[in-house]
Scaffold this active site. Structure first.
Site, short mmCIF file in Angstrom:
data_model
loop_
_atom_site.label_atom_id
_atom_site.label_comp_id
_atom_site.label_asym_id
_atom_site.label_seq_id
_atom_site.Cartn_x
_atom_site.Cartn_y
_atom_site.Cartn_z
N LYS A 1 -0.56 3.08 -13.67
CA LYS A 1 -1.99 2.88 -13.44
C LYS A 1 -2.66 4.24 -13.43
O LYS A 1 -2.31 5.11 -12.61
CB LYS A 1 -2.19 2.15 -12.10
CG LYS A 1 -3.62 1.82 -11.74
CD LYS A 1 -3.64 1.05 -10.41
CE LYS A 1 -5.05 0.73 -9.96
NZ LYS A 1 -5.05 -0.05 -8.68
N ALA B 1 -9.65 1.87 -13.50
CA ALA B 1 -8.38 2.35 -14.03
C ALA B 1 -7.91 1.47 -15.19
O ALA B 1 -8.47 0.40 -15.44
CB ALA B 1 -7.32 2.35 -12.92
N GLN B 2 -6.89 1.94 -15.89
CA GLN B 2 -6.22 1.14 -16.89
C GLN B 2 -4.72 1.30 -16.72
O GLN B 2 -4.25 2.27 -16.11
CB GLN B 2 -6.66 1.51 -18.30
CG GLN B 2 -6.37 2.93 -18.74
CD GLN B 2 -7.04 3.23 -20.08
OE1 GLN B 2 -8.23 2.99 -20.28
NE2 GLN B 2 -6.26 3.76 -21.03
N VAL B 3 -3.96 0.34 -17.24
CA VAL B 3 -2.52 0.28 -16.99
C VAL B 3 -1.76 0.38 -18.31
O VAL B 3 -2.09 -0.31 -19.29
CB VAL B 3 -2.16 -1.04 -16.27
CG1 VAL B 3 -0.65 -1.13 -16.08
CG2 VAL B 3 -2.87 -1.12 -14.93
N ALA C 1 -3.92 -3.36 -19.82
CA ALA C 1 -5.18 -3.89 -19.28
C ALA C 1 -6.09 -2.72 -18.96
O ALA C 1 -5.64 -1.59 -18.71
CB ALA C 1 -4.92 -4.73 -18.04
N SER C 2 -7.40 -3.00 -18.96
CA SER C 2 -8.38 -1.96 -18.66
C SER C 2 -9.48 -2.54 -17.78
O SER C 2 -10.03 -3.60 -18.09
CB SER C 2 -8.98 -1.42 -19.96
OG SER C 2 -10.01 -0.47 -19.69
N ALA C 3 -9.79 -1.88 -16.68
CA ALA C 3 -10.86 -2.29 -15.78
C ALA C 3 -11.81 -1.11 -15.58
O ALA C 3 -11.68 -0.07 -16.24
CB ALA C 3 -10.30 -2.78 -14.45
N SER C 4 -12.75 -1.24 -14.67
CA SER C 4 -13.78 -0.22 -14.53
C SER C 4 -13.25 1.07 -13.91
O SER C 4 -13.72 2.16 -14.22
CB SER C 4 -14.93 -0.76 -13.68
OG SER C 4 -14.46 -1.22 -12.43
N ASP D 1 -5.32 -11.22 -2.36
CA ASP D 1 -5.81 -11.70 -3.65
C ASP D 1 -4.68 -12.41 -4.39
O ASP D 1 -4.19 -11.93 -5.40
CB ASP D 1 -6.35 -10.54 -4.47
CG ASP D 1 -7.16 -10.99 -5.68
OD1 ASP D 1 -7.56 -12.16 -5.71
OD2 ASP D 1 -7.39 -10.17 -6.59
#
Length: 582
Positions: free
Chosen positions: A275, A259-261, A254-257, A413
């Site tokens: 991460k 970090a990515q995993v 997965a990739s977010a703003s 969350d």
């Protein structure tokens, strides 16, 4: 699998579901108070009026491991104006200052700006300025295509400018302002995506239309190439990749703003996920948050009457919180503390969290155990790993509820993606990037609310909400109770949904539809009823109630006949757990 879109009625039994926001739509005549000048193009579309809240200063939603002695995050509230005519602009002549005071305050703002500029650096400041300009231009062009000038009211000669602006604002679609601001935030990148998530998680602070719109705030960005990731990991751990991991997948999970995993295997054989912080993120956040901090102080300097809102203090706290998220060791510490909480309370057989590997972690790299399982909303998958899905749900609910009062923090969350049913039947809690803390006063009031709700005693529920909130007026408890009763009855009338999916192998699977927009709307309904009765609920209530509502959705879909507040297997009441409050 590809979603077919067929919707089946929920299983038998009494169901409750979300209800569309019943909050009154108010006219958009308020005046904007934003802490950044670049928000002006969106702010002009649907201005907000700010109003101060009293006595709500406790930290509620924080990045994992953040340690702040005090916070002003609960000190201000944003709401749309319900007046038919706009209130006046801030009185810039209020709180008159002598020339020497103006000079001294101006010098302090300038010194703070220079200090932050020194911390951020000229290169980062110029780069973010260019990014901001490009984002504003792109958003403005998009807005011009969406709302052509020909669709706006023509200018009226002789009409005051303020009234002409008001006419234009009222002619625009109600959702245009929040939608435009969300798009601008997404273009501005990591910092503003995080701010958007803060708005989405704060139904007690921001207007309903903004909270709902920012639920859509996208935090999915292109992944960083493997060679760059490898350099970051090796530089941060101080060792070659081969000395830490037996294998390291080049493609991210997965990739977010921020970090990515990546999936990996340690030299000792454990399957893990890693991460990795993306390059330049720290510099971007420092530049953006530095600008926000200076803007907040500048606004208070130019408009002293806005100091009662503590804008500069709120921004300062947000800056410290968001920069704290950049140290992944804090999240790792939370993982360790949560596992210790499970062990101390004898919950290891029913729940777990990923094991943290500090020897393979650092500030920008977090290595943790990889848990294998299915999301809590995967009906078919749950049946593979649990012979009693209802008890599995109760285990998840008991674990989370006990963590609220017996752990230093709780998971803030718990959407379906962060709760897994593992292959051994246990519940796995993952992603501790955001955690919450609830003071005992709030929990005591929530206990009153729960007991009242169990007995359908809405007067007791209303009294509990008043006890946890802030109000500067006399509250009509009976009227408040009646409003709450109507909202709950409306919620009870809505049935859950089961969604049928086609899998790639030709089989069909059933999943349950837990709509985050529905959960948010329910929270907004409760907050709206409270506000209309003169009660300003603290932000921690909004965060906590959203998690409770997630579990409510899961319960009505996985165990529709379960009475959460009456079933002895559910340890919700404070007297049902052996916990002492300081």
């Amino acid at each position: 699998g590809e979603q077919r879109g067929a919707v089946l009625p929920g299983s038998s039994g009494k169901h409750r579901g979300a209800v569309g926001s019943r909050r009154e739509r108010r006219s958009g005549g308020g005046r904007s108070v934003y802490v950044v000048s670049m928000f002006a193009c969106a702010a002009m579309l649907g201005p907000l009026r700010t109003s101060a809240l009293v006595g709500q200063r406790s930290m509620s939603l924080v990045p994992a491991g953040a340690r702040l002695a005090s916070s002003r995050l609960g000190a201000s509230s944003f709401s749309t104006s319900s007046a038919s005519t706009p209130p006046p602009f801030p009185d810039l002549n209020a709180n008159r200052r002598s020339p020497s005071q103006v000079l001294e305050e101006g010098r302090a703002v300038a010194e703070e700006a220079l200090r932050i500029a020194g911390e951020v650096g000229i290169e980062a400041t110029l780069r973010r300025t260019a990014t901001g300009q490009r984002a504003i231009i792109e958003t403005t062009l998009e807005l011009a295509r969406e709302v052509p000038l020909s669709s706006l009211p023509a200018p009226s000669p002789g009409l005051p400018l303020e009234e002409q602006i008001t006419r234009v604002l009222r002619s625009l679609p109600a959702d245009l302002a929040p939608r435009t601001l969300r798009r601008l935030f997404e273009r501005l990148g990591a910092t503003y995506v995080k701010l958007g998530q803060f708005i989405a998680s704060s139904p007690t602070i921001f207007p309903a239309e903004y909270v709902l719109e920012f639920q859509k705030c996208l935090d999915s960005t292109p992944s960083t190439d493997y060679e760059t990731v490898k350099k970051i990991v090796e530089a941060d751990l101080g060792r070659p990749l081969s000395q830490v991991y037996r294998s390291f997948d080049q493609n991210p999970l997965a990739s977010a703003s921020v970090a990515q995993v990546h999936a990996a295997t340690l030299l000792t054989g454990e399957d893990v996920v890693v991460k990795v912080q993306k390059p330049g993120v720290a510099e971007t956040l420092q530049a953006d948050l530095g600008f926000l901090a200076v803007a907040g102080k500048a606004i208070e300097f130019l408009a002293p009457d806005l100091r009662r809102l503590s804008l500069a203090n709120v921004v300062a706290d947000l800056r410290e919180l968001m920069l704290g998220e950049l140290d992944f060791r804090a999240e790792g510490q939370c993982l360790g503390e949560f596992r210790q909480f499970l062990e101390e309370n004898g919950l290891e057989d029913v729940a777990t969290a990923p094991c943290y590997y500090p020897q393979a972690s650092s500030k920008k790299v977090l290595t943790m155990e990889r848990l294998y399982g299915v999301p809590l909303v995967d009906l078919e998958g749950i049946r593979k790993y649990s012979s009693n899905p209802e008890q599995t749900l109760i285990n998840a609910l008991n674990t989370w509820t006990l963590s609220v009062i017996a752990c230093p923090f709780f998971h803030a969350d718990v959407h379906a993606g962060n709760l897994l049913v593992l292959e051994d039947g246990r519940v796995g809690f993952i992603d501790f990037g955001i955690v919450g803390r609830i003071p005992s006063k709030i929990w005591g009031a929530l206990q009153d609310v729960a007991v009242g709700a169990a007995g359908e005693d809405w007067v007791q529920v209303a009294q509990g909400l008043v006890a946890m909130g802030a109000t500067d007026q006399e509250v009509d408890i009976q009227a408040f109770a009646e409003d709450l009763r109507r909202v709950v009855e409306a919620i009870n009338e809505i049935n859950p949904q089961v969604v049928v999916q086609d899998n790639m192998d030709g089989t069909v699977a059933a999943g349950i539809g837990v709509d985050e927009q529905q959960v948010t709307r329910i929270a907004l309904d409760i907050v709206g009823v409270s506000e209309r009765n003169g009660v300003k609920l603290p932000r921690e209530f909004g965060i906590l109630v959203k998690q409770v509502l997630y579990f409510d959705r899961y319960t009505r879909l996985l165990a529709p006949d379960l009475d959460v507040l009456a079933d002895d297997r559910v340890r919700f009441r404070r007297d049902a757990v052996d916990v002492e409050f300081e």
